[in-house]
Design a protein around this motif. Structure first.
Motif: not given
Length: 143
Positions: A25-29, A33-42, A130-133, A139-142
């Protein structure tokens, strides 16, 4: 005739090994979509899933949602993001549980259930194929 059988088996083996590579699988964290988070580091994502931290950088409680042990998405997530095998993750949590320092993330069977949990729970973070996004998750981290 025996040579033809070997060639045929060789092609079958090659086809199986190639198809086995595409089942990863090609996974993403993701978060809701309602979360205030926009990005996290690995490292931030890994620290949440390994129980090293229990809050997002903004101070909100983080609720990691893991996929079932043995799933391709779980194996890829931990290998790709944490650099750890399934056995290493199991040993990590055995040590944490034994010492009383924490519990592993909530576990659900697959990406579909992770997505449902992330949408329902505002502080949840998970990883999905990833195909389920879509618009319901961010997506926070890809990688």
């Amino acid at each position: 005739m025996p040579r033809m059988n070997r060639i045929g088996f060789g092609f079958i083996g090659l086809a199986l090994s190639l198809s086995g590579g595409t089942t990863m699988a090609d996974v993403v964290a993701v978060v809701s979509s309602k979360s205030t988070l926009t990005e996290l580091s690995k490292n931030q994502v890994v620290d949440i899933f390994l129980g090293r931290v229990s809050h997002f950088p903004d101070g909100e409680q983080a609720l990691p949602i893991d996929q079932a042990e043995g799933s391709a998405a779980r194996d890829e997530f931990y290998a790709k993001f944490a650099g750890k095998s399934a056995a290493q993750i199991k040993a990590h949590w055995a040590k944490i549980i034994f010492t009383g320092r924490g519990q592993p993330p909530e576990e659900v069977p697959n990406s579909i259930e992770v997505k449902k949990s992330v949408i329902k729970k505002p502080h949840a973070i998970g990883y999905i194929d990833k195909n389920m996004v879509d618009g319901s998750v961010k997506v926070l981290l890809a990688e």
